[in-house]
Design a protein around this motif. Structure first.
Motif, short mmCIF file in Angstrom:
data_model
loop_
_atom_site.label_atom_id
_atom_site.label_comp_id
_atom_site.label_asym_id
_atom_site.label_seq_id
_atom_site.Cartn_x
_atom_site.Cartn_y
_atom_site.Cartn_z
N ALA A 1 0.87 -1.17 0.00
CA ALA A 1 0.00 0.00 0.00
C ALA A 1 0.90 1.22 0.00
O ALA A 1 1.94 1.24 0.65
N VAL A 2 0.53 2.24 -0.76
CA VAL A 2 1.36 3.44 -0.84
C VAL A 2 0.62 4.70 -0.43
O VAL A 2 1.22 5.77 -0.35
N SER A 3 -0.70 4.59 -0.17
CA SER A 3 -1.48 5.77 0.23
C SER A 3 -2.81 5.29 0.78
O SER A 3 -3.35 4.28 0.32
N ASP A 4 -3.34 6.03 1.78
CA ASP A 4 -4.70 5.73 2.24
C ASP A 4 -5.66 6.89 1.96
O ASP A 4 -6.79 6.90 2.42
N HIS A 5 -5.19 7.88 1.18
CA HIS A 5 -6.07 9.00 0.80
C HIS A 5 -5.60 9.56 -0.54
O HIS A 5 -4.81 10.50 -0.56
N PRO A 6 -5.96 8.97 -1.65
CA PRO A 6 -6.87 7.84 -1.79
C PRO A 6 -6.17 6.52 -1.45
O PRO A 6 -4.96 6.47 -1.28
N HIS A 7 -6.95 5.45 -1.41
CA HIS A 7 -6.41 4.12 -1.12
C HIS A 7 -5.71 3.60 -2.38
O HIS A 7 -6.37 3.22 -3.36
N LEU A 8 -4.37 3.59 -2.35
CA LEU A 8 -3.58 3.14 -3.50
C LEU A 8 -2.68 1.98 -3.10
O LEU A 8 -2.11 1.97 -2.01
N VAL A 9 -2.57 1.02 -3.99
CA VAL A 9 -1.64 -0.08 -3.83
C VAL A 9 -0.81 -0.19 -5.11
O VAL A 9 -1.19 0.34 -6.15
N MET A 10 0.31 -0.88 -5.02
CA MET A 10 1.13 -1.08 -6.21
C MET A 10 1.73 -2.47 -6.19
O MET A 10 1.93 -3.07 -5.14
N PHE A 11 1.98 -3.01 -7.38
CA PHE A 11 2.84 -4.19 -7.51
C PHE A 11 3.80 -3.92 -8.65
O PHE A 11 3.51 -3.13 -9.56
N SER A 12 4.96 -4.54 -8.57
CA SER A 12 6.01 -4.30 -9.55
C SER A 12 6.36 -5.61 -10.24
O SER A 12 6.61 -6.63 -9.59
N SER A 13 6.37 -5.58 -11.56
CA SER A 13 6.57 -6.79 -12.36
C SER A 13 7.86 -6.71 -13.17
O SER A 13 8.14 -5.70 -13.81
N MET A 14 8.64 -7.79 -13.11
CA MET A 14 9.84 -7.88 -13.95
C MET A 14 9.43 -8.45 -15.30
O MET A 14 9.06 -9.62 -15.42
N GLY A 15 9.45 -7.63 -16.30
CA GLY A 15 8.98 -8.05 -17.61
C GLY A 15 7.47 -7.94 -17.70
O GLY A 15 6.76 -7.85 -16.69
N ARG A 16 6.97 -7.91 -18.92
CA ARG A 16 5.52 -7.73 -19.13
C ARG A 16 4.80 -9.06 -18.92
O ARG A 16 4.38 -9.73 -19.88
N LYS A 17 4.64 -9.41 -17.66
CA LYS A 17 3.94 -10.65 -17.32
C LYS A 17 2.44 -10.43 -17.47
O LYS A 17 1.96 -9.32 -17.68
N HIS A 18 1.70 -11.51 -17.34
CA HIS A 18 0.26 -11.45 -17.59
C HIS A 18 -0.45 -10.46 -16.67
O HIS A 18 -1.36 -9.74 -17.12
N SER A 19 -0.06 -10.41 -15.38
CA SER A 19 -0.74 -9.51 -14.45
C SER A 19 -0.59 -8.06 -14.89
O SER A 19 -1.56 -7.29 -14.88
N TRP A 20 0.63 -7.68 -15.22
CA TRP A 20 0.90 -6.31 -15.68
C TRP A 20 0.11 -6.03 -16.97
O TRP A 20 -0.61 -5.03 -17.07
N ALA A 21 0.23 -6.92 -17.94
CA ALA A 21 -0.45 -6.71 -19.23
C ALA A 21 -1.96 -6.60 -19.04
O ALA A 21 -2.60 -5.70 -19.58
N ASN A 22 -2.52 -7.50 -18.25
CA ASN A 22 -3.97 -7.49 -18.06
C ASN A 22 -4.43 -6.25 -17.30
O ASN A 22 -5.45 -5.64 -17.66
N ALA A 23 -3.70 -5.88 -16.25
CA ALA A 23 -4.08 -4.70 -15.46
C ALA A 23 -4.00 -3.43 -16.31
O ALA A 23 -4.81 -2.52 -16.15
N GLU A 24 -3.03 -3.40 -17.23
CA GLU A 24 -2.90 -2.23 -18.09
C GLU A 24 -3.97 -2.22 -19.18
O GLU A 24 -4.59 -1.18 -19.45
N GLU A 25 -4.21 -3.37 -19.78
CA GLU A 25 -5.12 -3.43 -20.93
C GLU A 25 -6.60 -3.34 -20.52
O GLU A 25 -7.41 -2.77 -21.24
N THR A 26 -6.94 -3.90 -19.36
CA THR A 26 -8.35 -3.89 -18.92
C THR A 26 -8.61 -2.81 -17.88
O THR A 26 -9.77 -2.45 -17.65
N GLY A 27 -7.55 -2.33 -17.21
CA GLY A 27 -7.70 -1.28 -16.21
C GLY A 27 -8.19 -1.77 -14.86
O GLY A 27 -8.60 -0.96 -14.02
#
Length: 200
Positions: free
Chosen positions: A48-74
Motif C-alpha cells: 500500500a502506498v497511500s490511504d487517501h486515496p487508497h492506493l496499492v502497487m505491484f512491480s513486475s519484472m517483464g511484461r507478465k500477464h498480471s501487468w499486461a492485463n491490469a494495463e489493458e483492462t484497467g
C-alpha cells in the motif's frame, strides 16, 4: 561487510538485497485478459502506498500477464495470501502460458467481485478490488529503463471475512498472512504486539 549494489561485489553466493528489505507483503494479483480469461500470480514487490486515496502497487519484472492485463483492462484484485493458502499461492507462481488459469492449476475457487470484473480468491479472507491508475516504468540513475514496471491501482471495493474481525478490529493474527523474506524463505504473522506513538 558492505558493498556496492550497482557492482554486486558482496562476495556472497546470492545477492542479499531482497533478504534485507523484508518481510515484504505478497500481492496475490488476479486479473482478466481482454478475452475474459482469468490469471492469478503472487508479487512480493507489493505494498500500500497511500490511504487517501487508497492506493496499492505491484512491480513486475517483464511484461507478465498480471501487468499486461491490469494495463489493458484497467482492473485487478489483490488477494491476501495466508498461511493456509501458502501451497496454492506457490503453485500460482509457476510460469503458466497465456490463457491457462492459475485458479484451476491450484484448485482455487473463484468468487465474483463487486465493482471490477476480475474474480477474487474465494478462500482468501481479504480482497482489494482495484482500478489501474498508472503503469510506471522504473529507471536507474543514468535514466536507463529498469527490468521492472510498477502498476498502481486505486482500491474501489474491499472484502473482509467477518471471521477475522475481532472486537471491531481486523485481526491479522487470525488471518495469518504470509510475507516474502530472503531467498526461498517466507514468514507468517501469528503474533502481534502494540506500541503507542509518542505524544507530540
Amino acid at each position: 561487510m558492505h558493498y556496492d549494489p550497482r557492482r554486486n561485489d558482496h562476495g556472497l553466493p546470492r545477492d542479499p538485497f531482497k533478504a534485507l528489505v523484508a518481510p515484504r507483503p505478497i500481492g496475490w494479483i488476479s486479473t482478466l485478459d481482454t478475452d475474459g480469461r482469468a490469471n492469478l500470480a503472487p508479487y512480493s514487490y507489493f505494498n500500500a502506498v497511500s490511504d487517501h486515496p487508497h492506493l496499492v502497487m505491484f512491480s513486475s519484472m517483464g511484461r507478465k500477464h498480471s501487468w499486461a492485463n491490469a494495463e489493458e483492462t484497467g482492473e485487478f484484485v489483490c488477494n491476501l495470501a495466508t498461511y493456509a493458502l501458502r501451497e496454492a499461492m506457490n503453485i500460482t507462481s509457476a510460469p503458466a502460458p497465456a490463457g491457462e488459469s492459475e485458479f484451476e492449476l491450484a484448485g482455487l475457487e473463484r468468487a465474483p467481485s463487486v465493482v471490477v470484473k476480475p474474480p477474487r480468491v474465494a478462500a482468501s479472507p481479504v480482497a482489494l478490488e482495484c482500478k489501474t491508475v498508472k503503469v510506471q516504468p522504473l529507471f536507474n540513475l543514468e535514466g536507463e529503463e529498469a527490468r521492472y514496471t510498477m502498476v498502481i491501482g486505486e482500491v474501489v471495493h474491499i472484502h473482509i471475512d467477518d471471521a477475522i474481525i475481532k472486537d471491531g478490529f481486523v485481526s491479522l493474527a487470525a488471518a495469518e498472512p504470509i510475507a516474502r523474506c530472503g531467498y526461498m524463505e517466507y514468514a507468517h504473522v501469528s503474533e502481534l504486539f502494540k506500541m503507542a506513538r509518542p505524544a507530540t
